[in-house]
Each structure stands twice: as structure tokens, then as C-alpha cells.
Design an enzyme around this catalytic site. Sequence first.
Site, PDB file in Angstrom:
ATOM      1  N   ASP A 145     -12.042  -2.806  -2.619  1.00 51.09           N
ATOM      2  CA  ASP A 145     -10.599  -2.656  -2.406  1.00 51.09           C
ATOM      3  C   ASP A 145      -9.934  -1.720  -3.408  1.00 51.09           C
ATOM      4  O   ASP A 145      -8.730  -1.828  -3.666  1.00 51.09           O
ATOM      5  CB  ASP A 145      -9.900  -4.030  -2.434  1.00 51.09           C
ATOM      6  CG  ASP A 145     -10.265  -4.884  -1.237  1.00 51.09           C
ATOM      7  OD1 ASP A 145     -10.750  -4.322  -0.233  1.00 51.09           O
ATOM      8  OD2 ASP A 145     -10.088  -6.114  -1.310  1.00 51.09           O
ATOM      9  N   GLU A 146     -10.696  -0.796  -3.994  1.00 53.15           N
ATOM     10  CA  GLU A 146     -10.117   0.109  -4.976  1.00 53.15           C
ATOM     11  C   GLU A 146     -10.355   1.574  -4.625  1.00 53.15           C
ATOM     12  O   GLU A 146     -10.236   2.454  -5.472  1.00 53.15           O
ATOM     13  CB  GLU A 146     -10.673  -0.199  -6.375  1.00 53.15           C
ATOM     14  CG  GLU A 146     -10.256  -1.559  -6.906  1.00 53.15           C
ATOM     15  CD  GLU A 146     -10.673  -1.785  -8.341  1.00 53.15           C
ATOM     16  OE1 GLU A 146     -11.038  -0.806  -9.019  1.00 53.15           O
ATOM     17  OE2 GLU A 146     -10.616  -2.946  -8.795  1.00 53.15           O
TER      18      GLU A 146
END
Length: 290
Positions: free
Chosen positions: A234-235
Site C-alpha cells: 500500500d505504499e
Amino acid sequence: MSPRPQPGREFVLTLSCPDRAGLVHAVTSFLVRHSGNILESRQFDDRLQDRFFMRVHFDVSHPGVSLDQLRTGFGPVAEAYRITWQLHDAATPTRTLIMVSKFGHCLNDLLFRQSTGALNIEIPAIVSNHRDFEPLARNYGIPFHHIPVTKDTKAQAEARLLELVGELGIDLVVLARYMQILSDDLCKQLDGRAINIHHSFLPSFKGARPYVQAHERGVKLVGATAHYVTPDLDEGPIIEQDVVRVDHSHAPDDLVTMGRDVEARVLARAVKWHSESRVLVHGRCTVVFG
């Protein structure tokens, strides 16, 4: 809705390179030499990193000018200015594989938008680790592939996914609330061509029942983030985000409904911009000519 691009007549050139004088002139001169007419042009000069970004949508009037000729002709320009670039036929739809688990709001939204022509994509396959949305796929006439995932079968499941990507000539993989973490190796193989969507509260709530956690904390904003998939969970580089305001009167179920709406909108915009070559990845960031 904008007119459909003319196949073989309209093209999109995207590029990035070290900033220097004469870049725009070099690009426009190339277009003039190939009977090009600019329909839309956007550019960004990153002064902090001394880098230039550009997207040009153009058509060509000469019937003998092809995509291959344009690519060959731009080669010397790119070499002279150290340009990283891509050139595509604007009318060619992005071949998109959609992955989903048990939440179908994003999948349903993408299928509807594609069916109405709002997204210039074609969907050769839907992949899921559950069978919940097999009837939905059948309604749209799209092949559905059930690939169960367990701790012991994860490697085989990812190998099958990559087989489909290769066999179907997939350009983009969309994780439309696919609730499995992809391996680092798979993320690297799909680098720059896999988009994920997830809730993005301020503050963020991880783990199970995020909307209940948000309600308990009395949040005032709920939202969503669409980003490219990387090994860092999620980055990855962010393509699009949005939020909606909430207050004490909204129950957890209200937050779920509002969150799903914003997730669907954000993912649809990210897919649209990617399919139209409006997103240029720059390190951990993106330049988006939305």
C-alpha cells in the site's frame, strides 16, 4: 463524452527527461515533420529535480504515417535529449485483467463504465479467489477464472495469474478489492502495470473492520487511494485520492456505503488516466495529467 480517437490517426506521446532548453521545440518540430497536429498538450517542469515531463495527444493528416514510422522517427530526438518515452495509438484499448475477492462495488463500477464507453479498456478476464462474482462476469460475457489462494497454494496461484497475463496480452492488472497480498516477485513482474485501491482514512485504520474503527474514533473524513502496486504494501506511487466528509450522525454502515462509493470513483479515475497514458511514474511519485 469526448469523441472516440480515430484508430491509426491519433496518437499519444509521453516523455520525461532532464530539463534543458529546446525540448518543446524538438517535440513540436518532430510532429510537424510527420504531419502531426496537436490536439492536447500538457507539460510539467520539476524544478526541484530538474526534470521535464510532457504528454502530447496529436493526430496525423498524412495517410502514409504509421505508428511504427513515428516511433522510428522519434528515436533520434529521444537520444539527443536523453528522453524516456512511450508512443501509443490513442484508440487502442488497454487490455485489462480485473481481480476481485468478496466486495464487488469496484468491479461492478468498472464493468459498467467499460460497457458504456466511459473507459477505453477491454476486459479479457476477471480473476477471483472466490466464486461470488462469477454470475456478474457471465452477465457481461467476460471469462471468469476462479483461482483459490491458500498459504500452501499461493505460489501456484500467482504462477497461473502470470500465465493468464501472458496468454491474454494483458496491459494492466486492476486489484478491485482483491484481498490477497501479492508476493514481492509478482509485484516486480507487474511493475507499473498493476493498480490497487484501498480505503484511506485520516487517521488510517488497518486490519479488520476499518469503518467500525473509524466510527469509534469519530473521524470527519473517509476516503480512498489508488496506487501502483509495489513490494511495499500500500505504499506504491499514488495515482488518485479522494475524501468525503462525515460526522457523528453517520453509523458504521453509512461509512461503509460512503467509503465504497469513493473507492469506486477513485479507482475508475485511476484506470481511466492510466489507460489514456496520463500517468507518468517518477520514482515514488507520479505526474498525472488528468
